[in-house]
Design a protein around this motif. Structure first.
Motif, short mmCIF file in Angstrom:
data_model
loop_
_atom_site.label_atom_id
_atom_site.label_comp_id
_atom_site.label_asym_id
_atom_site.label_seq_id
_atom_site.Cartn_x
_atom_site.Cartn_y
_atom_site.Cartn_z
N ILE A 1 0.84 -1.20 0.00
CA ILE A 1 0.00 0.00 0.00
C ILE A 1 0.87 1.25 0.00
N ARG A 2 1.93 1.25 0.79
CA ARG A 2 2.84 2.41 0.80
C ARG A 2 3.49 2.61 -0.57
N GLN A 3 3.85 1.52 -1.22
CA GLN A 3 4.45 1.64 -2.54
C GLN A 3 3.45 2.20 -3.54
N ARG A 4 2.21 1.78 -3.45
CA ARG A 4 1.17 2.30 -4.34
C ARG A 4 0.99 3.80 -4.13
N CYS A 5 0.91 4.24 -2.86
CA CYS A 5 0.75 5.66 -2.57
C CYS A 5 1.98 6.46 -3.00
N ARG A 6 3.15 5.87 -2.86
CA ARG A 6 4.38 6.56 -3.30
C ARG A 6 4.37 6.76 -4.81
N LEU A 7 3.94 5.75 -5.56
CA LEU A 7 3.88 5.87 -7.01
C LEU A 7 2.82 6.88 -7.44
N ASP B 1 1.28 4.43 -14.49
CA ASP B 1 -0.12 4.00 -14.59
C ASP B 1 -0.23 2.48 -14.53
N VAL B 2 0.64 1.81 -15.25
CA VAL B 2 0.61 0.34 -15.26
C VAL B 2 0.91 -0.22 -13.87
N SER B 3 1.94 0.32 -13.20
CA SER B 3 2.31 -0.17 -11.88
C SER B 3 1.21 0.11 -10.86
N VAL B 4 0.62 1.29 -10.91
CA VAL B 4 -0.43 1.64 -9.95
C VAL B 4 -1.66 0.77 -10.14
N LYS B 5 -2.05 0.53 -11.38
CA LYS B 5 -3.23 -0.30 -11.64
C LYS B 5 -3.02 -1.72 -11.16
N ALA B 6 -1.81 -2.26 -11.34
CA ALA B 6 -1.54 -3.62 -10.88
C ALA B 6 -1.63 -3.71 -9.36
N LYS B 7 -1.08 -2.74 -8.66
CA LYS B 7 -1.12 -2.75 -7.21
C LYS B 7 -2.53 -2.48 -6.69
N GLU B 8 -3.28 -1.63 -7.35
CA GLU B 8 -4.66 -1.38 -6.93
C GLU B 8 -5.53 -2.61 -7.12
N ALA B 9 -5.28 -3.39 -8.16
CA ALA B 9 -6.03 -4.63 -8.36
C ALA B 9 -5.78 -5.62 -7.22
N CYS C 1 -8.28 0.89 -1.06
CA CYS C 1 -7.00 1.19 -0.43
C CYS C 1 -7.21 1.78 0.97
N THR C 2 -8.13 2.73 1.10
CA THR C 2 -8.38 3.35 2.40
C THR C 2 -8.98 2.34 3.38
N ALA C 3 -9.92 1.52 2.91
CA ALA C 3 -10.57 0.55 3.79
C ALA C 3 -9.58 -0.47 4.31
N LEU C 4 -8.76 -1.03 3.41
CA LEU C 4 -7.80 -2.04 3.84
C LEU C 4 -6.74 -1.44 4.75
N TRP D 1 -3.19 10.53 5.42
CA TRP D 1 -3.19 11.04 4.05
C TRP D 1 -4.32 10.42 3.23
N LEU D 2 -4.55 9.12 3.39
CA LEU D 2 -5.63 8.46 2.65
C LEU D 2 -7.00 8.97 3.08
N LEU D 3 -7.17 9.23 4.37
CA LEU D 3 -8.45 9.76 4.83
C LEU D 3 -8.69 11.17 4.29
N THR D 4 -7.64 11.96 4.19
CA THR D 4 -7.78 13.30 3.63
C THR D 4 -8.16 13.23 2.16
N GLU D 5 -7.57 12.28 1.42
CA GLU D 5 -7.94 12.10 0.03
C GLU D 5 -9.37 11.58 -0.10
#
Length: 353
Positions: free
Chosen positions: A126-132, A191-199, A223-226, A279-283
């Motif tokens: 999750i941190r890597q996804r947010c960093r990307l 975009d490709v990396s973020v979509k893979a991690k979000e899936a 992402c926020t729920a998990l 940060w996720l809650l603010t988003e």
């Protein structure tokens, strides 16, 4: 017979103090981390069931797995509480280890909850996804600033295929064209990396019962729920919602005096908590303001009185309180709305602020 061990853990070495309750003799040793086998050999001298205490550290995951595998009882202590209980201002590694050992012997060691290895691995993703996502946003902003100088104005947010084609068709100098092509290529890779991690994150959120309940809250995505489930952990360790808000760092700092005669004064949020979840809650609050009529009204009312940043942070706090109630009671968001703000309160006090 019980053996108590205290480790003042550092990245490259640790100072260890231990004592056998039968003879009361104190032992001190230095353990270096160059060879993991030597570290394991040192701790094999202690019988299974010995109690090992150490402060929280961001580089001790390998060591925690090692000592647990050797059969030792590991206790992770709150570093702030341990430092506040230090009797003297003098500080060195040996004194720190002896201080923690004393707290273990006197049953005063402030043990805290620690996530499981699976929990930590999910947090890393999750941190890597947010960093990307943040890197992609920086590139998009830089690309937007570049095309503004060529009389192409873009709205905020992600770039559609049509907009990217318009950017690619702009006439630029060779140097600026090279920068444009590099940024567009990097954005596509991200975009490709973020979509893979979000899936993967969405799959985990659907499989987790608690996270699936949080998905019913407007503005809260997978992402926020998990992340909320992973960070909060066992919700029973928080008796009230105020403690969860303080744990995440959304509680307001207080600047009050003479409370018996003057109004209590609160300032900015403390930010002493988990930065990722905050940060996720603010988003998520931005999406909730657009999709939930209750959050939209609350935001508009507070924005008129104060500032949009304060109002958005307040909405994030509201979402966190809602998450806590859903996790505590095992309900979904429609049931949360049906109960109302006065649920569980006496009839004569229900509805009061």
């Amino acid at each position: 017979m019980a053996i108590f061990i205290a480790s003042d853990f550092h990245c490259k070495y640790q100072k260890v103090a231990w004592m056998d309750s039968t003879d009361g003799e104190l032992h001190i040793a230095d353990v270096h981390h160059q060879d993991v086998n030597e570290v394991a050999g040192f701790y094999r001298q202690f019988p299974a069931g010995s109690i090992l205490g150490m402060e929280t550290s961001g580089y001790s995951h390998w060591f925690e797995e090692l000592v647990v595998g050797l059969g030792l009882e590991l206790r992770i202590g709150n570093s702030q509480v341990i430092a506040s209980k230090r009797p003297r201002r003098q500080k060195n590694d040996q004194l720190d280890a002896e201080h923690m050992l004393c707290m273990l012997l006197e049953n005063r060691f402030p043990t805290i909850w620690r996530p499981t290895p699976e929990n930590r691995e999910k947090r890393v993703l999750i941190r890597q996804r947010c960093r990307l996502v943040k890197m992609r946003t920086q590139l998009i902003n830089a690309l937007r600033a570049l095309v503004y100088n060529h009389n192409l104005h873009l709205k905020r947010g992600q770039l559609s295929k049509k907009r990217r084609q318009q950017i690619a068709d702009l006439a630029m100098s060779p140097m600026l064209d090279q920068q444009r092509r590099e940024m567009l290529g990097l954005i596509e890779q991200l975009d490709v990396s973020v979509k893979a991690k979000e899936a993967q994150i969405e799959q985990w959120a659907r499989q987790d019962e608690a996270a699936a309940q949080l998905l019913t809250i407007p503005g809260v995505g997978a992402c926020t729920a998990l992340t909320a489930v992973l960070i909060i952990g066992p919700v029973g360790r928080f008796p009230t919602a105020k403690q969860v808000v303080s744990y995440v760092g959304l509680a307001c700092c207080e600047h009050s005096t003479n409370n018996g005669y003057q109004k209590r004064r609160y300032g900015q949020i403390s930010k002493q908590g988990n930065k990722l979840l905050r940060w996720l809650l603010t988003e998520a609050s931005g999406t909730a303001i657009r999709t939930d009529v209750h959050r939209k009204r609350y935001y508009a009312r507070l924005k008129y009185r104060k500032d949009w940043r304060v109002a958005k942070t307040a909405v994030a706090r509201k979402i966190l309180v809602c998450i806590y109630v859903l996790l505590r009671d095992g309900i979904d968001y429609p049931e949360f709305l049906r109960r109302g703000p006065g649920f569980g309160m006496p009839v004569e006090t229900a509805g009061r602020k």
